[in-house]
Write a protein that holds these residues in place. Sequence first.
Motif, PDB file in Angstrom:
ATOM      1  N   UNK A  73      43.432  74.277  75.823  1.00 44.78           N
ATOM      2  CA  UNK A  73      43.109  75.712  75.794  1.00 44.78           C
ATOM      3  C   UNK A  73      44.073  76.504  76.672  1.00 44.78           C
ATOM      4  N   UNK A  74      44.456  75.909  77.821  1.00 45.86           N
ATOM      5  CA  UNK A  74      45.419  76.601  78.699  1.00 45.86           C
ATOM      6  C   UNK A  74      46.743  76.809  77.970  1.00 45.86           C
ATOM      7  N   UNK A  75      47.183  75.778  77.222  1.00 42.67           N
ATOM      8  CA  UNK A  75      48.445  75.871  76.478  1.00 42.67           C
ATOM      9  C   UNK A  75      48.340  76.960  75.402  1.00 42.67           C
ATOM     10  N   UNK A  76      47.145  77.092  74.815  1.00 41.52           N
ATOM     11  CA  UNK A  76      46.936  78.103  73.766  1.00 41.52           C
ATOM     12  C   UNK A  76      46.904  79.515  74.330  1.00 41.52           C
ATOM     13  N   UNK A  77      46.122  79.678  75.414  1.00 39.61           N
ATOM     14  CA  UNK A  77      45.863  81.028  75.934  1.00 39.61           C
ATOM     15  C   UNK A  77      46.887  81.490  76.964  1.00 39.61           C
ATOM     16  N   UNK A  78      47.621  80.537  77.558  1.00 37.91           N
ATOM     17  CA  UNK A  78      48.574  80.902  78.610  1.00 37.91           C
ATOM     18  C   UNK A  78      47.902  81.371  79.877  1.00 37.91           C
ATOM     19  N   UNK A  79      46.714  80.859  80.153  1.00 34.87           N
ATOM     20  CA  UNK A  79      46.013  81.167  81.416  1.00 34.87           C
ATOM     21  C   UNK A  79      45.154  79.961  81.802  1.00 34.87           C
ATOM     22  N   UNK A  80      44.717  79.962  83.063  1.00 37.82           N
ATOM     23  CA  UNK A  80      43.905  78.844  83.562  1.00 37.82           C
ATOM     24  C   UNK A  80      42.536  78.831  82.863  1.00 37.82           C
ATOM     25  N   UNK A  81      42.119  77.657  82.394  1.00 42.28           N
ATOM     26  CA  UNK A  81      40.788  77.518  81.783  1.00 42.28           C
ATOM     27  C   UNK A  81      40.029  76.437  82.545  1.00 42.28           C
ATOM     28  N   UNK A  82      38.935  76.865  83.203  1.00 45.13           N
ATOM     29  CA  UNK A  82      38.174  75.926  84.041  1.00 45.13           C
ATOM     30  C   UNK A  82      37.170  75.132  83.225  1.00 45.13           C
ATOM     31  N   UNK A  83      36.665  75.761  82.158  1.00 43.65           N
ATOM     32  CA  UNK A  83      35.502  75.166  81.487  1.00 43.65           C
ATOM     33  C   UNK A  83      35.549  75.492  79.985  1.00 43.65           C
ATOM     34  N   UNK A  84      35.858  74.467  79.181  1.00 42.04           N
ATOM     35  CA  UNK A  84      35.950  74.690  77.730  1.00 42.04           C
ATOM     36  C   UNK A  84      34.596  75.162  77.172  1.00 42.04           C
ATOM     37  N   UNK A  85      33.509  74.675  77.776  1.00 45.41           N
ATOM     38  CA  UNK A  85      32.167  75.081  77.329  1.00 45.41           C
ATOM     39  C   UNK A  85      31.945  76.574  77.521  1.00 45.41           C
ATOM     40  N   UNK A  86      32.483  77.101  78.629  1.00 43.08           N
ATOM     41  CA  UNK A  86      32.357  78.544  78.898  1.00 43.08           C
ATOM     42  C   UNK A  86      33.112  79.359  77.856  1.00 43.08           C
TER      43      UNK A  86
END
Length: 231
Positions: free
Chosen positions: A122-135
């Motif tokens: 998800x980080x690679x997709x969005x270009x930002x830090x993602x802490x929780x895929x569930x969120x």
Amino acid sequence: MNERVIVALDTRSAPNALELVDRIGARCSFYKVGLELYTAEGPAVVQSLRDLGKNVFLDVKLHDIPNTVAGATARAGEMGVTFLTVHAMGGLDMLRAASAAAPPSLTLLGVTVLTSLDEAGLEALFGRRVEDAGGEADRLACMVRQAGLRGAVCSAAEAARVRRTMGPGSSIVTPGIRLAGEAVHDQRRVRTAAQAFRDGATHVVVGRSVTAARDPAAAFARIVTDAESAR
Ligand code: C5P
């Protein structure tokens, strides 16, 4: 309960799919047609299932500009499909266009985050830090609801949370279902049908537990018996 257990016809061709339907027998009334089978056979395989009196979940996860997705949704409605998946990541306008194009007989199911995507993906997709895929999945489920869709697909582990987000009356469809103690294949997290229904699912999708069984009719019956124990 059997009308709430959907069998995934992950086969290469219509003859293979229809042979499976025959072996599973009259108790199963709901089948999922996915990308492989639909790419190979098109609307004809949906029609064959409808001619047998079966309900169809067309799992082709639509994701395109709003006008194109609206057109595909309308055509699926004309084919007599009951459930159709659309990607929440197509955006609010696309979801609204699909929702407006769906006839009342068709329930659109929003797909939030594919379970093949983890935080790094998800980080690679969005270009930002993602802490929780569930969120992220929950945020997308809010958008699905905001667009007026009446259903979502999610893992059984997320069913309770997605049910709260989507509200009562929505359809929550969960794959990754196994009988207790059975092989998990390539699924990372599996649940029994009973667990999924207890957590708020309205339908479960079962593939190889039934389709790869020596006696698919008996395997289907065992899943239904398990599902009924949730009541
Ligand atoms: O593992 P099984 O054979 O029961 O899979 C049943 C169906 O659920 C397959 O068509 C698969 O694509 C779908 N699915 C899944 N896990 C997801 C999303 C979809 O198993 N996270």
